[in-house]
Design an enzyme around this catalytic site. Sequence first.
Site, short mmCIF file in Angstrom:
data_model
loop_
_atom_site.label_atom_id
_atom_site.label_comp_id
_atom_site.label_asym_id
_atom_site.label_seq_id
_atom_site.Cartn_x
_atom_site.Cartn_y
_atom_site.Cartn_z
N TYR A 318 31.27 -55.53 75.51
CA TYR A 318 32.66 -55.99 75.40
C TYR A 318 32.88 -57.37 76.00
O TYR A 318 34.02 -57.84 76.07
CB TYR A 318 33.62 -55.05 76.14
CG TYR A 318 33.44 -53.59 75.88
CD1 TYR A 318 33.74 -53.03 74.63
CD2 TYR A 318 33.00 -52.73 76.89
CE1 TYR A 318 33.59 -51.67 74.41
CE2 TYR A 318 32.86 -51.37 76.66
CZ TYR A 318 33.15 -50.85 75.42
OH TYR A 318 33.01 -49.52 75.21
N CYS A 356 14.48 -56.82 76.87
CA CYS A 356 14.11 -57.92 75.98
C CYS A 356 15.19 -58.22 74.96
O CYS A 356 15.04 -57.95 73.75
CB CYS A 356 12.78 -57.60 75.32
SG CYS A 356 11.52 -57.45 76.57
N GLU A 357 16.30 -58.71 75.43
CA GLU A 357 17.42 -59.13 74.58
C GLU A 357 18.17 -60.20 75.35
O GLU A 357 18.41 -60.04 76.56
CB GLU A 357 18.44 -57.99 74.41
CG GLU A 357 17.93 -56.80 73.68
CD GLU A 357 18.76 -56.47 72.45
OE1 GLU A 357 19.62 -57.29 72.03
OE2 GLU A 357 18.54 -55.39 71.92
N TYR A 385 32.71 -45.55 82.58
CA TYR A 385 31.96 -46.05 81.42
C TYR A 385 30.73 -46.83 81.87
O TYR A 385 30.35 -47.82 81.24
CB TYR A 385 32.88 -46.90 80.52
CG TYR A 385 34.15 -46.16 80.16
CD1 TYR A 385 34.10 -45.09 79.26
CD2 TYR A 385 35.38 -46.50 80.74
CE1 TYR A 385 35.26 -44.39 78.96
CE2 TYR A 385 36.54 -45.79 80.43
CZ TYR A 385 36.46 -44.74 79.55
OH TYR A 385 37.60 -44.03 79.25
#
Length: 433
Positions: A318, A356-357, A385
């Site tokens: 978000y 790995c992002e 959350y």
Amino acid sequence: MNMHDFVYRNGEMVCEKVSLTRVAQEAGTPCYVYSFKTLVEHLQKLQRALRELDPLICFSMKSNSNLTLCKALVDCGAGLDIVSGGELYRALKIGTDPQKIVFAGVGKSDEEIKEALHRRILFFNVESIPELERINQIAAQERRRPNIALRVNPNVESSTHHYIKTGVGTSKFGLDFETAVKLFKEKRKYPSVRLVGIHVHIGSQITESRPFVQALRKTVDLIEELKRHGHWIGWLNIGGGLGIIYQRETPLTPRQFADAVVPILKGKGLRIILEPGRFISGNAGILLTRVQYIKETPAKQFVIVDASMGDLIRPSLYGAYHKIVPVIKRATDPSTALRAGDRRRTTAVDVVGPICESGDFLGKDRELPGLQQGDLLAVMSAGAYGFTMASNYNSRPRPAEVMVKGNRFAVIRQRETYADLIRGENIPPFIAR
Ligand code: LLP
């Protein structure tokens, strides 16, 4: 009024009376740490502010479904808002009175409906005509007659992230008012259910009173219209959605929320249900993580920590802001202080995880000077959350969870093991050699 019980004492952050350094030593990192006191006080603040309405406050388990945490709330009089068979299972495991359980969600399966019917939960919040038909049919087979609240969509705007807005006309949630009226008119078609409630939830992290007021006015008008047509409606579930402080928000206090909604709801002959999640659990938890590496690039400094988007996805998903602070406040060491003219002097750091992002970050451009390998950081406001949205992406075990109460603490959920990661997997004979 303290917003939470994570404070510095002698330069070190403690949760209530427990040192976070000690928690990290004993439970390892990353781990979620919850304050019992903050948690329960948030529930009690709402209970007090809304006393005039004597509502049933059903904690929204999707924000945090840990057994210990939910049990603490249930023991203080809360009911539970569930959205799946799994949450029902958890709710029953801790001995929640089914007459304090309400079941929402647009996609309830036959099995979930049957289970909830057998347990005699208080309400099914129904979101569509086919769902009502299905519950009616299963209830007939099972010889039950459950309470139904139709979830209506009041079509009001709220200034929150569009992923978590639910009260606008284009959302998948709820029924438009005409359809709701039609269903009441045709209620003889559904003889195995009791159509006795209305449910409305307009979104999450709402920080102003206007959308609540608009939605509730419209909904109360609808109820009065239905009553004029001879329908008995005993319950109104006003959902959750109360926002909290992550950064510089100015959310409603329970008192302000009460001042806005009580006049609309009182004296209407309705029993009120509330489903707050984030308001109760959000600031009651942090994610504790350790610095693995400090990586310098010509453009930026990265603080690589052992927590990731797999543990807390809100920043990645978000663009949510979570304050990140060192557990030990260190006076800036002049020998490591940045020299004048150093480009990094004005460049704040990115706090990133090992996944790995490029989207794996917990915070961007943060002022966190003087950090070193091994330092502990607290990612604040992570009690809602956080763990419930955690995943095993990159085959990373999900973190431990710890509850603090006064000067005691306990691991309330073990860190997952590698064996947990492959539980349930098997290699079929046509693959195995
Ligand atoms: N009732 C219903 C029907 C809901 O859909 C929700 C949240 C709640 C109650 C509780 O809302 P709260 O009081 O916590 O705002 N994952 C997102 C939030 C999704 C909210 C989904 N529904 C986030 O991390 O911001």
